[in-house]
Design an enzyme around this catalytic site. Sequence first.
Site, PDB file in Angstrom:
ATOM      1  N   SER A 263       0.810  -1.204   0.000  1.00 17.65           N
ATOM      2  CA  SER A 263       0.000   0.000   0.000  1.00 17.65           C
ATOM      3  C   SER A 263       0.856   1.272   0.000  1.00 17.65           C
ATOM      4  CB  SER A 263      -0.939  -0.073   1.193  1.00 17.65           C
ATOM      5  OG  SER A 263      -2.119   0.585   0.881  1.00 17.65           O
ATOM      6  N   LYS A 267       4.244   2.127  -2.334  1.00 24.22           N
ATOM      7  CA  LYS A 267       4.659   3.340  -3.053  1.00 24.22           C
ATOM      8  C   LYS A 267       6.101   3.659  -2.624  1.00 24.22           C
ATOM      9  CE  LYS A 267       0.025   5.272  -1.920  1.00 24.22           C
ATOM     10  NZ  LYS A 267      -0.951   4.669  -2.748  1.00 24.22           N
ATOM     11  N   TRP A 354      -9.922   0.307  -5.545  1.00 21.72           N
ATOM     12  CA  TRP A 354      -9.424   1.652  -5.204  1.00 21.72           C
ATOM     13  C   TRP A 354      -8.011   1.856  -5.755  1.00 21.72           C
ATOM     14  CZ3 TRP A 354     -10.978   6.207  -3.915  1.00 21.72           C
ATOM     15  CH2 TRP A 354     -10.249   7.060  -3.099  1.00 21.72           C
ATOM     16  N   HIS A 404      -7.666  -5.781   0.042  1.00 23.11           N
ATOM     17  CA  HIS A 404      -6.433  -5.004   0.203  1.00 23.11           C
ATOM     18  C   HIS A 404      -5.702  -5.464   1.471  1.00 23.11           C
ATOM     19  CE1 HIS A 404      -3.969  -1.440  -0.290  1.00 23.11           C
ATOM     20  NE2 HIS A 404      -4.215  -1.060   0.955  1.00 23.11           N
TER      21      HIS A 404
HETATM   22  C1  GCU Z   1      -5.492   4.696   1.519  1.00 25.07           C
HETATM   23  C2  GCU Z   1      -4.892   5.475   0.366  1.00 25.07           C
HETATM   24  C3  GCU Z   1      -4.052   4.577  -0.548  1.00 25.07           C
HETATM   25  C4  GCU Z   1      -3.046   3.817   0.278  1.00 25.07           C
HETATM   26  C5  GCU Z   1      -3.733   3.098   1.406  1.00 25.07           C
HETATM   27  C6  GCU Z   1      -2.792   2.420   2.394  1.00 25.07           C
HETATM   28  O1  GCU Z   1      -6.449   3.819   1.041  1.00 25.07           O
HETATM   29  O2  GCU Z   1      -5.938   6.091  -0.338  1.00 25.07           O
HETATM   30  O3  GCU Z   1      -3.376   5.362  -1.501  1.00 25.07           O
HETATM   31  O4  GCU Z   1      -2.309   2.954  -0.535  1.00 25.07           O
HETATM   32  O5  GCU Z   1      -4.477   4.015   2.181  1.00 25.07           O
HETATM   33  O6  GCU Z   1      -1.648   2.766   2.507  1.00 25.07           O
HETATM   34  O7  GCU Z   1      -3.294   1.569   3.138  1.00 25.07           O
END
Ligand code: GCU
Length: 423
Positions: A263, A267, A354, A404
């Site tokens: 998540s 990144k 998402w 997720h």
């Molecule tokens: C939120 C956010 C995502 C991210 C995620 C996470 O959903 O919008 O961009 O990847 O959190 O880090 O759990």
Amino acid sequence: MKQFVFILFLTFLISGNTNAQRETTIYDESKVPEYQLPDLLTRFNGRKVKSEKVWDTKRRPEILKVFTDEVYGKVPENLKISDVKVWETSDNALNGLAIRKQISLFFTKNDKNLEVTILMYLPKSVNKAPVFLALNFTGNHTVCSDPNIRLTESWVENNPSIGIINNRITEQSRGSNSDSYPIEEIIKAGYGLVTVYYGDIDPDKNDFSDGIEPFFYKGNQTKPNQDEWGSIAAWSWGLSRVMDYLETDQLVDSKKVAVLGHSRLGKTALWAGATDQRFAIIISNESGCGGAALSKRIFGETVQTINTSFPHWFCDNFLKYNSNEEQLPVDQHMLLALIAPRPLYVASAEGDQWADPHGEFLSAKYASAIYELFGLEGLPVKEMPEVNLPVMGTIGYHIRSGKHHLTAYDWEQYLKFADKHFK
Ligand code: GCU
């Protein structure tokens, strides 16, 4: 005159509609507006890239610069590890299966101090182990129920269900995230796990008064300049400092470090892989917007949504692209290409729309052009594979069923991928 007013009114209606459209999240493939991606093999001056050399010396640096200036932000200055403290090394962890080591890295500048604590489990059977390096979300003690893991004193987001109150962790959260870290399987496969709580580097909140950023403020500065780092770049800076340490640790094979993140930390792993070529394999688990997913493809989370919910993750220059992605000189397939020719794995989940699984896949597919320039196979397929059917070239990809999360299934694939490239 009447006609003119009418046209003005129409224009207002149309632009009003566009904005309204942007406010509702698109989850329907047929509603994705058309978009154009910059070509990886054409430099900003229009010249074509035909060799590894031109990629390495011209195209790669210019792409890296745009991501640095416009997306993640610059690291203001170098700062080395000031001190290292090894808290313990035990060769009797996990019922004698593993070595456990806990180390703190200290960073000191002027009156500021930061402590970043590393937890490692290493296989006893391997001399100089290849490792997975992964930041964790709620403290090292949450990755395993081992009572010997030190508790972080850093700020942690409240979560009363696991006893995190007043932004401090308690014993109650020990082992609470262990399903995302199948340590025994990792060890039995001959790998180590190295993990650090990301909030030790920079607490994940829209506040730049804590973490590593204030170490570099000049005069009355209270937050990074608009082309300077957001938290993602700060966390990936931390990963590079952990790598500095790993290069000195005799128990680890620092040439075989796979950096992995889920998540927002996916990144971060991608940005760490792009900025630091010492990471040998890069793994992005459901990293979505600002990670592996294309930004110009409007599906699921968008630049505007992420900048609104998490204004501290990127540099302020990135705000220019809110509902204005077409102006971005780069897109995320170019971030993935910065990792070439090193092995890269991108993973999605069916229940994580998402993060735009198709956009994550396309990004990996387009990045393959640079792997091919190096004479390697990037992604071995052109179309998105079926759910739960991983593909592995020098780029790997899967979309699994479920939500997720970082799961044992994901790890199974990462272990296979590491075997393919490390053994
Ligand atoms: C939120 C956010 C995502 C991210 C995620 C996470 O959903 O919008 O961009 O990847 O959190 O880090 O759990």
